[in-house]
Scaffold this motif. Structure first.
Motif, PDB file in Angstrom:
ATOM      1  N   GLY A  79     -59.835-141.906  16.109  1.00 56.68           N
ATOM      2  CA  GLY A  79     -60.246-140.892  15.151  1.00 56.68           C
ATOM      3  C   GLY A  79     -60.142-141.346  13.711  1.00 56.68           C
ATOM      4  O   GLY A  79     -60.667-140.685  12.810  1.00 56.68           O
ATOM      5  N   LEU A  80     -59.439-142.452  13.476  1.00 54.18           N
ATOM      6  CA  LEU A  80     -59.266-142.976  12.115  1.00 54.18           C
ATOM      7  C   LEU A  80     -60.114-144.217  11.867  1.00 54.18           C
ATOM      8  O   LEU A  80     -59.872-144.950  10.908  1.00 54.18           O
ATOM      9  CB  LEU A  80     -57.793-143.323  11.875  1.00 54.18           C
ATOM     10  N   ALA A  81     -61.102-144.448  12.734  1.00 51.60           N
ATOM     11  CA  ALA A  81     -61.901-145.673  12.621  1.00 51.60           C
ATOM     12  C   ALA A  81     -62.579-145.786  11.259  1.00 51.60           C
ATOM     13  O   ALA A  81     -62.613-146.856  10.652  1.00 51.60           O
ATOM     14  CB  ALA A  81     -62.947-145.705  13.736  1.00 51.60           C
ATOM     15  N   ARG A  82     -63.104-144.679  10.768  1.00 53.97           N
ATOM     16  CA  ARG A  82     -63.797-144.733   9.477  1.00 53.97           C
ATOM     17  C   ARG A  82     -62.836-145.075   8.345  1.00 53.97           C
ATOM     18  O   ARG A  82     -63.149-145.883   7.469  1.00 53.97           O
ATOM     19  CB  ARG A  82     -64.469-143.390   9.197  1.00 53.97           C
ATOM     20  N   ALA A  83     -61.649-144.463   8.353  1.00 52.38           N
ATOM     21  CA  ALA A  83     -60.671-144.744   7.297  1.00 52.38           C
ATOM     22  C   ALA A  83     -60.174-146.183   7.379  1.00 52.38           C
ATOM     23  O   ALA A  83     -59.982-146.844   6.351  1.00 52.38           O
ATOM     24  CB  ALA A  83     -59.502-143.771   7.396  1.00 52.38           C
ATOM     25  N   GLY A 132     -53.691-154.182  18.202  1.00 55.46           N
ATOM     26  CA  GLY A 132     -53.995-155.482  18.776  1.00 55.46           C
ATOM     27  C   GLY A 132     -55.129-155.412  19.784  1.00 55.46           C
ATOM     28  O   GLY A 132     -55.982-156.302  19.843  1.00 55.46           O
ATOM     29  N   LYS A 133     -55.167-154.319  20.584  1.00 55.60           N
ATOM     30  CA  LYS A 133     -56.243-154.161  21.555  1.00 55.60           C
ATOM     31  C   LYS A 133     -57.601-153.980  20.885  1.00 55.60           C
ATOM     32  O   LYS A 133     -58.634-154.355  21.440  1.00 55.60           O
ATOM     33  CB  LYS A 133     -55.958-152.954  22.451  1.00 55.60           C
ATOM     34  N   SER A 134     -57.610-153.398  19.666  1.00 52.01           N
ATOM     35  CA  SER A 134     -58.872-153.173  18.960  1.00 52.01           C
ATOM     36  C   SER A 134     -59.306-154.384  18.136  1.00 52.01           C
ATOM     37  O   SER A 134     -60.318-154.332  17.452  1.00 52.01           O
ATOM     38  CB  SER A 134     -58.735-151.959  18.028  1.00 52.01           C
TER      39      SER A 134
END
Length: 251
Positions: A133-137, A46-48
């Protein structure tokens, strides 16, 4: 007036949910630590700016993490078809907490996985760093759900090309079968011939009085039986061999 405002607010909320499909956060097991980690991941999503919701305990996806590893992808695909799924696991190690997040592909397989460890009181921070660390996925999974414009181009018409029919090739299966039967029969003939010769050698090589009459008679009968089987198998091998030759020689 208040009723009208409430209705407008509900409609706006529904339109936001419909335009931004939420991620489903699924605890990886039935442990309370995994449920705690899942709640922290929902907050971090939610924060992102990403919508996320924790699946209820009655949801079918809750059982997928309890299955064997090879069975989990099909289970997640059936329990949440087409949904964006995060599988979250948490483990308490004394005053430490280990958190793992897996991003699932559309077919339920793990697209990417990441984890982090920290103090038991820092679960929310661990969720934020692990999601980073999972932003790309996460982006890849969301992009795969986006509608794509397809431009249809006319296909130039081509004249149909008529090819002459190829002559049907004759099956060689009967020839192979006949060859196999001949080989097997020949093997049986050789084997029983060898056993018959061995029985005959035993009988011929016995000294006078070494064998009782009943023993000698039994050996002689066994030798005759072996020779008979060898003869029959040899005749069969010859016949099927001739048949195989004819089949192989035919066009």
């Amino acid at each position: 007036m208040r009723v009208a405002m409430a209705l407008v607010t509900s409609l706006v909320a529904c339109s936001i949910v419909a335009s931004s499909p939420a991620w489903l956060v699924v605890p990886g097991d039935a442990e309370e630590s995994s449920n705690l980690a899942s709640i922290a991941v929902v907050k971090a999503m939610g924060k992102s700016g990403r919508g996320a919701e924790l699946v209820p305990s009655t949801h079918a996806a809750r059982q997928c993490g309890l299955r064997a590893g090879v069975e989990q992808p099909a289970c997640f695909e059936a329990a949440a078809p087409g949904a964006r799924v995060l599988v979250v696991s948490g483990v308490v190690l004394r005053d430490r907490f280990a958190l793992t997040i897996a991003v699932l592909a559309k077919d339920g397989a793990v697209l990417e996985e990441a984890g982090d460890k920290g103090a038991l009181t820092d679960v929310d921070e661990l969720a934020v760093t692990t999601l980073g660390g999972l932003a790309r996925a996460l982006g890849s999974r969301e992009t795969s759900d986006a509608p794509r414009a397809t431009t249809l181009e006319p296909v130039p018409r081509q004249e149909a090309l008529v090819l002459p029919a190829a002559p049907a090739s004759r099956s060689r299966a009967p020839a192979w079968i006949a060859t196999g039967v001949a080989a097997a029969a020949a093997g049986v003939a050789v084997a029983f011939l060898a056993m018959g010769l061995q029985q005959k050698s035993t009988l011929d090589g016995a000294a006078t009085g070494e064998l009782r009459h009943s023993q000698a008679d039994a050996i002689a009968q066994q030798a005759n039986t072996d020779f008979s089987v060898a003869l029959g198998a040899g005749v069969g091998a010859a016949a099927t061999g001739v048949l195989a030759g004819v089949l192989w020689g035919s066009p």
